[in-house]
Design a protein around this motif. Structure first.
Motif, PDB file in Angstrom:
ATOM      1  N   VAL A  59     -58.163   3.253  30.534  1.00 35.31           N
ATOM      2  CA  VAL A  59     -59.115   2.139  30.444  1.00 35.31           C
ATOM      3  C   VAL A  59     -58.996   1.456  29.083  1.00 35.31           C
ATOM      4  O   VAL A  59     -58.968   0.214  28.985  1.00 35.31           O
ATOM      5  CB  VAL A  59     -60.554   2.628  30.682  1.00 35.31           C
ATOM      6  N   ALA A  60     -58.903   2.233  28.030  1.00 32.85           N
ATOM      7  CA  ALA A  60     -58.795   1.666  26.679  1.00 32.85           C
ATOM      8  C   ALA A  60     -57.509   0.867  26.520  1.00 32.85           C
ATOM      9  O   ALA A  60     -57.502  -0.194  25.876  1.00 32.85           O
ATOM     10  CB  ALA A  60     -58.859   2.789  25.640  1.00 32.85           C
ATOM     11  N   GLU A  61     -56.418   1.345  27.102  1.00 31.99           N
ATOM     12  CA  GLU A  61     -55.146   0.623  27.013  1.00 31.99           C
ATOM     13  C   GLU A  61     -55.252  -0.754  27.667  1.00 31.99           C
ATOM     14  O   GLU A  61     -54.765  -1.755  27.137  1.00 31.99           O
ATOM     15  CB  GLU A  61     -54.037   1.444  27.673  1.00 31.99           C
ATOM     16  N   LEU A  62     -55.896  -0.814  28.819  1.00 34.79           N
ATOM     17  CA  LEU A  62     -56.067  -2.103  29.486  1.00 34.79           C
ATOM     18  C   LEU A  62     -56.982  -3.027  28.682  1.00 34.79           C
ATOM     19  O   LEU A  62     -56.778  -4.244  28.639  1.00 34.79           O
ATOM     20  CB  LEU A  62     -56.635  -1.899  30.891  1.00 34.79           C
ATOM     21  N   TYR A  63     -58.005  -2.468  28.049  1.00 28.16           N
ATOM     22  CA  TYR A  63     -58.907  -3.298  27.255  1.00 28.16           C
ATOM     23  C   TYR A  63     -58.200  -3.836  26.016  1.00 28.16           C
ATOM     24  O   TYR A  63     -58.366  -5.011  25.660  1.00 28.16           O
ATOM     25  CB  TYR A  63     -60.144  -2.495  26.831  1.00 28.16           C
ATOM     26  N   ASP A  64     -57.391  -3.021  25.374  1.00 27.60           N
ATOM     27  CA  ASP A  64     -56.770  -3.402  24.097  1.00 27.60           C
ATOM     28  C   ASP A  64     -55.528  -4.265  24.267  1.00 27.60           C
ATOM     29  O   ASP A  64     -55.195  -5.054  23.380  1.00 27.60           O
ATOM     30  CB  ASP A  64     -56.389  -2.142  23.305  1.00 27.60           C
ATOM     31  N   ASN A  65     -54.822  -4.128  25.399  1.00 27.36           N
ATOM     32  CA  ASN A  65     -53.527  -4.785  25.575  1.00 27.36           C
ATOM     33  C   ASN A  65     -53.691  -6.104  26.325  1.00 27.36           C
ATOM     34  O   ASN A  65     -53.720  -6.144  27.555  1.00 27.36           O
ATOM     35  CB  ASN A  65     -52.579  -3.852  26.335  1.00 27.36           C
ATOM     36  N   GLN A  66     -53.783  -7.181  25.582  1.00 31.53           N
ATOM     37  CA  GLN A  66     -53.994  -8.492  26.185  1.00 31.53           C
ATOM     38  C   GLN A  66     -52.815  -8.934  27.043  1.00 31.53           C
ATOM     39  O   GLN A  66     -52.977  -9.609  28.059  1.00 31.53           O
ATOM     40  CB  GLN A  66     -54.261  -9.537  25.091  1.00 31.53           C
ATOM     41  N   GLY A  67     -51.600  -8.561  26.640  1.00 33.39           N
ATOM     42  CA  GLY A  67     -50.414  -8.958  27.389  1.00 33.39           C
ATOM     43  C   GLY A  67     -50.413  -8.397  28.795  1.00 33.39           C
ATOM     44  O   GLY A  67     -50.144  -9.110  29.778  1.00 33.39           O
ATOM     45  N   SER A  68     -50.712  -7.109  28.932  1.00 38.50           N
ATOM     46  CA  SER A  68     -50.735  -6.496  30.269  1.00 38.50           C
ATOM     47  C   SER A  68     -51.872  -7.059  31.105  1.00 38.50           C
ATOM     48  O   SER A  68     -51.743  -7.215  32.322  1.00 38.50           O
ATOM     49  CB  SER A  68     -50.863  -4.974  30.152  1.00 38.50           C
ATOM     50  N   ARG A  69     -52.975  -7.403  30.465  1.00 42.06           N
ATOM     51  CA  ARG A  69     -54.102  -7.973  31.212  1.00 42.06           C
ATOM     52  C   ARG A  69     -53.719  -9.320  31.825  1.00 42.06           C
ATOM     53  O   ARG A  69     -54.092  -9.615  32.968  1.00 42.06           O
ATOM     54  CB  ARG A  69     -55.316  -8.133  30.290  1.00 42.06           C
ATOM     55  N   GLN A  70     -52.953 -10.136  31.114  1.00 41.11           N
ATOM     56  CA  GLN A  70     -52.569 -11.437  31.658  1.00 41.11           C
ATOM     57  C   GLN A  70     -51.631 -11.285  32.848  1.00 41.11           C
ATOM     58  O   GLN A  70     -51.737 -12.022  33.842  1.00 41.11           O
ATOM     59  CB  GLN A  70     -51.913 -12.295  30.572  1.00 41.11           C
ATOM     60  N   ASP A  71     -50.715 -10.328  32.788  1.00 43.81           N
ATOM     61  CA  ASP A  71     -49.818 -10.084  33.923  1.00 43.81           C
ATOM     62  C   ASP A  71     -50.626  -9.657  35.148  1.00 43.81           C
ATOM     63  O   ASP A  71     -50.337 -10.097  36.279  1.00 43.81           O
ATOM     64  CB  ASP A  71     -48.802  -8.996  33.564  1.00 43.81           C
ATOM     65  N   ILE A  72     -51.626  -8.827  34.938  1.00 46.55           N
ATOM     66  CA  ILE A  72     -52.480  -8.382  36.039  1.00 46.55           C
ATOM     67  C   ILE A  72     -53.222  -9.569  36.650  1.00 46.55           C
ATOM     68  O   ILE A  72     -53.276  -9.732  37.879  1.00 46.55           O
ATOM     69  CB  ILE A  72     -53.470  -7.315  35.539  1.00 46.55           C
TER      70      ILE A  72
END
Length: 389
Positions: free
Chosen positions: A347-360
């Motif tokens: 969960v923390a990785e998804l919150y902190d990593n803006q790049g992966s969030r945009q791909d999602i």
């Protein structure tokens, strides 16, 4: 139990069984569409609060059917079989114009087969996951249903190949949810700070899921709060029994001090307001995807149930967003991997990593468009063709 389900002579009699919260939502949309197309219609069977609010007559409370897993079903099997036999006998006596089994294939397909063999018209709404496991079920489903309504585009060709009548109707959630939900507006509506980390915890709509996942998610919330001191947590709960059960978990885990906002229903509001969602595998994962939110999918079953299910899976993923995208768009942490430490880190990785969030977000937007259709109307049209109108 209600003795007589249908009471209006001359009305189109539509029997339905929706076994859990996701089926209740589908049933409610379908009732609206059927009423619009055929105003003189009466609905009865087994349904949830959304269906009841639209005038549905339920023979037993929907919660009586909400159970998961092979092992868990066994302890409730006598009651479930008794409910199904009683409903079968009632429907055979009252002869509705059409029966619609909404999801819950273990309960509904057997009931549909009895009714079809007796000459009643039957529809199964929501194809079982034949593309993921036990594809041989396609023929058996055709033995039970005069028509199968498919939510996903890859399902209809499987039925066509087996000669089973099927219609792709899209997923009603894809029309209900905005393609670009407004997070800031939702946070303002819920009275949440715009800049704070907000996490939605969705341990499941069934009491058995809450028992397996609820305490685990509370411990994850505790770890996330240590990492993000201003974090807020939203927990939508579908029914009053699950709300009470969650309160018991808060007491058991000494978690009343956590900044948790419980919501009675309003799952979409929680998803839209959140930055990341921790969700138990099931239909809710698709709803999270349609709100374009990063998520961590988790699930735990009893050891025996997990062993039985694992042998039959045909795909490497269990979450609907990953299945539909045909890749691991979001992480899945299941069974022994569903630990406090691993879930917190994911969960923390998804919150902190803006790049992966945009791909999602981009992937889920494409998925949203592929599922968008006037689902309830298409389903109603298909049903009325099957029914004795």
């Amino acid at each position: 139990m209600t003795d007589k389900l249908f009471t209006r002579p001359g009305a189109l009699k539509v029997a339905m069984v929706a076994g859990e919260a996701s089926g209740d939502l589908l049933g409610a949309h379908l009732m609206d569409a059927l009423k619009a197309a055929h105003p003189d219609v009466e609905f009865a069977g087994i349904g949830g609060p959304r269906m009841l609010a639209r005038g549905f007559t339920s023979q037993v409370p929907q919660e009586r059917l909400a159970v998961r897993g092979y092992v868990e079903v066994l302890s409730r099997l006598p009651e479930l079989l008794r409910i199904r036999r009683t409903l079968r006998d009632t429907l055979l006596a009252e002869k509705p114009d059409v029966f619609i089994g909404i999801d819950a294939p273990d309960f509904n397909l057997g009931l549909e087969k009895w009714l079809k063999q007796a000459g009643l018209r039957t529809v199964h709404y929501v194809s079982p996951s034949v593309w993921a496991w036990r594809p041989e079920r396609v023929v058996k489903i055709g033995d039970s249903a005069d028509q199968v309504l498919c939510l996903f585009p890859m399902e209809k060709p499987l039925y066509d190949a087996a000669g089973v009548p099927a219609t792709f109707v899209g997923h009603p959630l894809a029309s209900e949810i905005d393609v670009a939900p407004d997070q800031n507006a939702m946070r303002e509506q819920l009275g949440l700070p715009k800049a704070a980390p907000v996490f939605a915890l969705m341990p499941g709509s069934r009491k058995s899921e809450l028992e397996f996942m609820g305490g685990l998610y509370l411990e994850v919330a505790r770890q996330l709060l240590a990492r993000y001191p201003d974090a807020q947590f939203l927990v939508p709960l579908a029914t009053r029994p699950t709300m009470d059960q969650f309160d018991q978990l808060l007491t058991r885990h000494k978690a009343w001090d956590l900044p948790i906002r419980k919501l009675f229903g309003h799952a979409q509001m929680a998803m839209i307001a959140a930055d990341v969602v921790l969700v138990t595998s099931g239909t809710a994962t698709l709803e999270v995807a349609l709100t374009k939110k990063p998520m961590v999918i988790s699930y735990k079953l009893s050891w025996l149930t997990y062993q039985l299910v694992k042998r039959k899976l045909k795909l490497p993923y269990v979450g609907l967003p990953n299945i539909l995208a045909k890749r691991f768009v979001v992480p899945e942490l299941l069974q022994k991997d569903a630990t406090v430490e691993k879930l917190t880190a994911a969960v923390a990785e998804l919150y902190d990593n803006q790049g992966s969030r945009q791909d999602i977000i981009d992937t889920f937007t494409t998925l949203h468009h592929s599922l968008k259709a006037d689902s309830a109307q298409l389903a109603a049209e298909a049903i009325l063709k099957v029914a004795r109108c």
